[in-house]
Design a protein around this motif. Structure first.
Motif, PDB file in Angstrom:
ATOM      1  N   PHE A  85      10.355   7.124   2.773  1.00  0.00           N
ATOM      2  CA  PHE A  85      11.304   7.720   1.843  1.00  0.00           C
ATOM      3  C   PHE A  85      11.364   9.226   2.108  1.00  0.00           C
ATOM      4  N   THR A  86      12.536   9.709   2.526  1.00  0.00           N
ATOM      5  CA  THR A  86      12.692  11.124   2.833  1.00  0.00           C
ATOM      6  C   THR A  86      13.791  11.717   1.969  1.00  0.00           C
ATOM      7  N   GLU A  87      13.964  13.024   2.079  1.00  0.00           N
ATOM      8  CA  GLU A  87      15.000  13.701   1.306  1.00  0.00           C
ATOM      9  C   GLU A  87      16.401  13.347   1.802  1.00  0.00           C
ATOM     10  N   TRP A  88      16.509  12.852   3.038  1.00  0.00           N
ATOM     11  CA  TRP A  88      17.812  12.590   3.631  1.00  0.00           C
ATOM     12  C   TRP A  88      18.203  11.126   3.551  1.00  0.00           C
ATOM     13  N   GLN A  89      17.275  10.239   3.851  1.00  0.00           N
ATOM     14  CA  GLN A  89      17.554   8.816   3.779  1.00  0.00           C
ATOM     15  C   GLN A  89      16.243   8.047   3.883  1.00  0.00           C
ATOM     16  N   THR A  90      16.324   6.726   3.780  1.00  0.00           N
ATOM     17  CA  THR A  90      15.166   5.848   3.870  1.00  0.00           C
ATOM     18  C   THR A  90      15.153   5.183   5.243  1.00  0.00           C
ATOM     19  N   ILE A 132       2.070   3.237 -17.938  1.00  0.00           N
ATOM     20  CA  ILE A 132       2.774   3.728 -16.758  1.00  0.00           C
ATOM     21  C   ILE A 132       3.271   5.154 -16.937  1.00  0.00           C
ATOM     22  N   GLN A 133       3.571   5.555 -18.189  1.00  0.00           N
ATOM     23  CA  GLN A 133       4.085   6.907 -18.412  1.00  0.00           C
ATOM     24  C   GLN A 133       3.019   7.975 -18.186  1.00  0.00           C
ATOM     25  N   THR A 134       1.745   7.573 -18.103  1.00  0.00           N
ATOM     26  CA  THR A 134       0.685   8.550 -17.846  1.00  0.00           C
ATOM     27  C   THR A 134       0.479   8.792 -16.348  1.00  0.00           C
ATOM     28  N   LEU A 135       1.121   7.995 -15.523  1.00  0.00           N
ATOM     29  CA  LEU A 135       0.961   8.127 -14.080  1.00  0.00           C
ATOM     30  C   LEU A 135       1.882   9.204 -13.518  1.00  0.00           C
ATOM     31  N   PRO A 136       1.499   9.874 -12.446  1.00  0.00           N
ATOM     32  CA  PRO A 136       2.393  10.837 -11.796  1.00  0.00           C
ATOM     33  C   PRO A 136       3.622  10.144 -11.224  1.00  0.00           C
ATOM     34  N   ARG A 137       4.698  10.909 -10.976  1.00  0.00           N
ATOM     35  CA  ARG A 137       5.992  10.336 -10.585  1.00  0.00           C
ATOM     36  C   ARG A 137       5.901   9.527  -9.284  1.00  0.00           C
ATOM     37  N   THR A 138       5.116  10.000  -8.315  1.00  0.00           N
ATOM     38  CA  THR A 138       5.017   9.260  -7.054  1.00  0.00           C
ATOM     39  C   THR A 138       4.470   7.869  -7.292  1.00  0.00           C
ATOM     40  N   PHE A 139       3.483   7.747  -8.184  1.00  0.00           N
ATOM     41  CA  PHE A 139       2.901   6.437  -8.490  1.00  0.00           C
ATOM     42  C   PHE A 139       3.882   5.580  -9.283  1.00  0.00           C
ATOM     43  N   GLN A 140       4.612   6.202 -10.214  1.00  0.00           N
ATOM     44  CA  GLN A 140       5.616   5.458 -10.971  1.00  0.00           C
ATOM     45  C   GLN A 140       6.690   4.898 -10.038  1.00  0.00           C
ATOM     46  N   HIS A 141       7.123   5.718  -9.078  1.00  0.00           N
ATOM     47  CA  HIS A 141       8.138   5.253  -8.136  1.00  0.00           C
ATOM     48  C   HIS A 141       7.597   4.141  -7.237  1.00  0.00           C
ATOM     49  N   ARG A 163       5.258  16.259  -1.623  1.00  0.00           N
ATOM     50  CA  ARG A 163       4.102  17.097  -1.291  1.00  0.00           C
ATOM     51  C   ARG A 163       2.937  16.895  -2.264  1.00  0.00           C
ATOM     52  N   SER A 164       3.165  16.164  -3.336  1.00  0.00           N
ATOM     53  CA  SER A 164       2.095  15.935  -4.302  1.00  0.00           C
ATOM     54  C   SER A 164       2.347  14.635  -5.038  1.00  0.00           C
ATOM     55  N   GLN A 165       1.359  14.236  -5.846  1.00  0.00           N
ATOM     56  CA  GLN A 165       1.513  13.032  -6.652  1.00  0.00           C
ATOM     57  C   GLN A 165       2.630  13.169  -7.676  1.00  0.00           C
ATOM     58  N   GLN A 166       3.006  14.388  -8.002  1.00  0.00           N
ATOM     59  CA  GLN A 166       3.998  14.622  -9.059  1.00  0.00           C
ATOM     60  C   GLN A 166       5.439  14.607  -8.557  1.00  0.00           C
ATOM     61  N   ASP A 167       5.661  14.677  -7.248  1.00  0.00           N
ATOM     62  CA  ASP A 167       7.015  14.872  -6.731  1.00  0.00           C
ATOM     63  C   ASP A 167       7.884  13.627  -6.806  1.00  0.00           C
ATOM     64  N   GLY A 168       7.317  12.463  -6.634  1.00  0.00           N
ATOM     65  CA  GLY A 168       8.114  11.244  -6.570  1.00  0.00           C
ATOM     66  C   GLY A 168       8.840  11.125  -5.242  1.00  0.00           C
ATOM     67  N   ALA A 191       0.849  -1.203   0.000  1.00  0.00           N
ATOM     68  CA  ALA A 191       0.000   0.000   0.000  1.00  0.00           C
ATOM     69  C   ALA A 191       0.876   1.242   0.000  1.00  0.00           C
ATOM     70  N   LEU A 192       0.416   2.273  -0.677  1.00  0.00           N
ATOM     71  CA  LEU A 192       1.138   3.541  -0.747  1.00  0.00           C
ATOM     72  C   LEU A 192       0.450   4.577   0.129  1.00  0.00           C
ATOM     73  N   SER A 193       1.235   5.249   0.962  1.00  0.00           N
ATOM     74  CA  SER A 193       0.766   6.380   1.756  1.00  0.00           C
ATOM     75  C   SER A 193       1.409   7.627   1.168  1.00  0.00           C
ATOM     76  N   HIS A 194       0.595   8.589   0.728  1.00  0.00           N
ATOM     77  CA  HIS A 194       1.145   9.732  -0.018  1.00  0.00           C
ATOM     78  C   HIS A 194       0.267  10.959   0.147  1.00  0.00           C
ATOM     79  N   CYS A 195       0.845  12.111  -0.162  1.00  0.00           N
ATOM     80  CA  CYS A 195       0.090  13.365  -0.210  1.00  0.00           C
ATOM     81  C   CYS A 195      -0.513  13.534  -1.600  1.00  0.00           C
TER      82      CYS A 195
END
Length: 600
Positions: free
Chosen positions: A328-333, A202-211, A263-268, A175-179
Motif C-alpha cells: 500500500f503506497t501513496e500512489w497506488q496498491t 479496535i478504537q484503541t489501536l493505532p490507524r495502521t493496525f485498524q487498517h 512511517r509509524s503505527q499511527q499513519d495508516g 501478516a502485517l509488515s510495518h514501520c
C-alpha cells in the motif's frame, strides 16, 4: 483477470491541438518531437501538450533545443534511454482497439484509480483468487502457524483478541509488515498479555493496525499477525525466542500486507492516493475514446523499493520470505507473487532482479539451473550490501533480522556458515570474508550486545554501517582455503575462525600496491607491532613472482590470550581491516613461531 466494475468510467475527451489529434500511438516507432517554445505556446490550449510541458518543467529542459518523447511499449520516455515519464494504456473491452493487432503492445488499464473502498478491496480479492487458482504461490494447507495471532472478530462484533495457538493448529492468517516509528507504540507486554487475550477494543489501536484489520476482514481471513502485539515485548518477553521463528511466520502467511508509505503505527495505509493528471486521447474520426496518457505512475522501485518501510532492516527478510505481498503506497496498491508484480492500474510488471525477492520459495529462482555460481555470489553480496544500510530500532538485531533469510542462502549454496559468511570448503569462505566499509561511511561502529552467541569481529554484522565487497575477478584467484578454517556454532555455541597469520610491512600510503580499508580508522594507532595479516587469496599471474602478485588479505590485531589444553595459550585476534597488497610487503616465509590463531 476480470476488471469489469473495478475502475471509474473514462474521463471526457481531452482538448487537443491539430497536431496532437493526428498522432497515432499504435505505430511501431511512435515519438513526439517538441521544442520548449512550441510547448510554451500550445500548453494552454491542448491537454496533451500541457502534460508534456509539465514534464519538461519538472525535468528543467528550458535550454534544451529538441525534446523527444519516445514510446517504448506502454511508456513514453524522454529520449530513448531516459527513465519513463508517462504511461500509455488502452481501455479493457474497447472493441475499436481490441481489433487492432498493433494495439497489443499498449497495456490494458485505466490511468485513474478507483476512489471506492469496496472496489479497491474487490481488486485485491481478485488478485488472491487469481493467484490461488493459477499459480503455486500460496502456502501449503498444513503450514505452521505463529505462537500467537489476533482474532479480528467481525464488523458486527468489532472487539479483537490475542489468541495463543496449539500444536497441530492449521488455519490461514495474514501478516502485517510495518514501520514502528518513533511515537508511542502499541505493544503486548508481560503486564497486559492477559488483558489482550480477553479483548482489545479496535478504537484503541493505532490507524495502521485498524487498517490491517479492516483489510483482513475484507479479504475474508479471520486471523492477523502483527509483531508488536503477537510477540511479548520488553522485560520477561519472548522476543529472542520468537525472532527465530520469523522465517516461518512470513513464509507460512496466506498473504502479507505491507504498509509501504506509513512511517509509524499511527499513519495508516488506506488513505486517499495521490491524484495524477491524465489525458483521454482520441484519434481523429473515432467515435469512442480508448487511449489514455498519464504521468508515469507504475513505479514499483520508487513507491515500494525506496519507500519508508523498505528502509527498515527487518523488511528485506519479510519481503523475500513472503509468498504473496500487497503493498500500500501513496500512489497506488501493488501485488507481488511468483508470477510478477501487478499494479492497481492493471499493469503486469516483470523485472528479474525484483522477482528474485518476490519468489514465493526464495531463492528457488536462483537455483533453477539458470544462474551460475558467480551470479549467485553477486546476488547474495548485493542483498547483504543492501541490508547493511537499512535501519533497525535495536542495533543488536542486525544478525537476527536476517537470520531466516541467511538460513535459506546457506542451504541454497550447499554450505555452512553464519553471520554473513558462507563456507563450502571451496572459495566461498575466503571470498565472503572480503567485505569492507562502504565508501560513504567514514567509520564503522561496534555494536555492543549481551545477546549470545556474540557476533565475531570478522562479520560485518558486528558493526553499524554499510558494507561493500572487494571484487576479486572470478576464475583468476587461488583461494587460500588451507590456511582458514571455520567452526560453525561448535563447542560452547561459539562461532570462530582459525587462520594462519603472517607478519607484514605497514605503509601509510594507499597505492595500487598497498590498499587497505580500516573498519574503524581511529583505532589504528601508529604502533602497529600487534597487526598481522591473513592471506585469503592470491591473484594468479603467470610468470610473475610471489612478491609481485596481488594478495587479498584480512588485517587482524592481537586482542587477548586464552588458556587451552594444559598450560598452552591460544592467541585471540580480532579483525580490523581488509584489502590487498603485493607479496613483497608480506612475510611469505612465515618464520614466526606461533602462526595459527583464533579470530573472534
Amino acid at each position: 483477470m476480470d476488471s469489469e466494475g473495478l475502475f471509474p468510467e473514462p474521463s471526457n475527451r481531452a482538448r487537443l491541438c491539430t497536431r496532437c489529434r493526428k498522432l497515432d500511438f499504435f505505430v511501431p516507432d511512435f515519438l513526439v518531437e517538441d521544442t520548449w517554445a512550441d510547448l510554451k505556446e500550445t500548453h494552454n490550449v491542448c491537454d496533451f501538450c500541457a502534460l508534456r510541458w509539465q514534464v519538461c518543467i519538472e525535468q528543467n529542459l528550458k535550454n534544451t533545443q529538441k525534446i523527444t518523447f519516445v514510446a517504448i511499449n506502454s511508456m513514453l520516455h524522454l529520449n530513448e534511454h531516459a527513465d519513463p515519464v508517462m504511461s500509455i494504456c488502452r481501455a479493457p473491452g474497447d472493441q475499436v482497439f481490441e481489433s487492432k493487432q498493433e494495439s497489443k503492445r499498449i497495456k490494458i488499464g485505466f490511468p485513474n484509480l478507483t476512489a471506492s473502498c469496496s472496489q479497491h478491496m474487490g481488486l485485491m480479492r481478485q488478485w488472491l483468487e487469481y493467484c490461488d487458482t493459477r499459480h503455486h504461490c500460496k502456502p501449503q494447507a498444513n503450514s505452521s502457524v505463529p505462537t500467537r495471532v489476533i482474532d479480528i472478530g467481525t464488523e458486527h462484533e468489532p472487539t479483537v483478541r490475542l489468541c495463543e495457538t496449539k500444536p497441530g493448529d492449521s488455519f490461514r492468517y495474514i501478516a502485517l509488515s510495518h514501520c514502528w516509528g518513533t511515537e508511542q507504540h502499541f505493544l503486548t507486554t508481560a503486564c497486559n498479555l492477559e488483558e489482550h487475550k480477553r479483548g482489545i477494543p479496535i478504537q484503541t489501536l493505532p490507524r495502521t493496525f485498524q487498517h490491517a484489520i479492516q483489510t483482513t476482514r475484507q479479504l475474508g481471513i479471520q486471523y492477523l499477525w502483527i509483531d508488536s502485539i503477537c510477540i511479548i515485548q520488553g522485560d520477561h518477553g519472548d522476543f529472542d525466542k520468537e525472532a527465530e521463528k520469523m522465517e516461518l511466520v512470513f513464509s507460512s502467511a496466506y498473504c502479507v500486507l505491507a504498509a509501504s508509505s506509513a512511517r509509524s503505527q499511527q499513519d495508516g495505509f488506506l488513505n486517499p492516493r495521490k491524484a495524477r493528471k491524465a489525458v483521454n486521447l482520441v484519434k481523429e474520426g473515432d467515435a469512442r475514446g480508448g487511449v489514455y496518457v498519464s504521468l508515469f505512475s507504475d513505479d514499483f522501485k520508487e513507491h515500494v523499493v525506496n519507500s519508508p518501510l523498505s528502509e527498515r532492516g527487518w523488511v528485506l527478510q519479510e519481503r523475500a520470505l513472503a509468498r504473496r505481498t500487497i503493498y500500500f503506497t501513496e500512489w497506488q496498491t501493488y501485488w507481488e507473487c511468483g508470477d510478477g508484480i501487478r499494479c492497481e492500474t492493471l499493469t503486469l510488471m516483470n523485472n528479474n532482479l525484483i522477482s528474485f525477492l518476490g519468489d514465493p520459495n526464495f531463492p528457488s529462482k536462483l537455483s533453477d539451473g539458470t544462474s551460475d555460481r558467480g551470479e549467485k555470489i553477486r546476488f547474495y553480496e548485493g542483498l547483504y550490501k543492501q541490508y547493511s544500510r537499512l535501519t533497525l530500532s535495536r542495533d543488536s538485531d542486525r544478525p537476527i533480522a536476517i537470520a531466516g533469510l541467511e538460513k535459506r542462502l546457506i542451504h541454497d549454496l550447499k554450505s555452512s556458515g553464519g553471520f554473513g559468511v558462507f563456507d563450502d570448503e571451496r572459495s566461498l569462505l575466503p571470498r565472503s570474508l572480503l567485505w569492507q566499509r562502504g565508501d560513504e561511511f567514514p567509520t564503522l561502529k561496534k555494536i555492543e550486545s549481551q545477546v549470545l552467541p556474540r557476533v565475531p569481529t570478522w562479520s560485518w554484522m558486528a558493526y553499524k554501517g554499510g558494507v561493500d565487497y572487494l571484487d576479486p575477478p572470478f576464475g583468476e584467484v587461488a583461494w587460500n582455503i588451507s590456511e582458514i578454517r571455520g567452526n560453525w556454532f561448535g563447542k560452547g555455541n561459539r562461532t570462530e575462525l582459525s587462520a594462519k597469520t603472517r607478519l607484514f610491512r605497514m605503509t601509510t600510503t594507499t597505492t595500487q600496491d598497498f590498499d587497505i580499508t580500516w573498519d574503524i580508522p581511529k583505532d589504528i594507532k601508529p604502533d602497529v607491532v600487534r597487526l598481522k595479516c591473513i592471506v585469503v587469496g592470491v591473484k594468479m599471474q603467470r610468470g610473475v613472482s610471489a612478491e609481485t602478485k596481488t594478495h587479498y588479505v584480512l588485517i587482524v590485531r592481537l586482542r587477548e590470550y586464552s588458556a587451552g589444553l594444559a598450560t598452552e595459550e591460544t592467541e585471540i585476534y580480532e579483525r580490523v581491516g581488509v584489502g590487498k597488497m603485493l607479496g613483497l610487503y608480506i612475510d611469505l616465509d612465515n618464520s614466526q613461531p606461533r602462526d595459527w590463531v583464533k579470530i573472534r
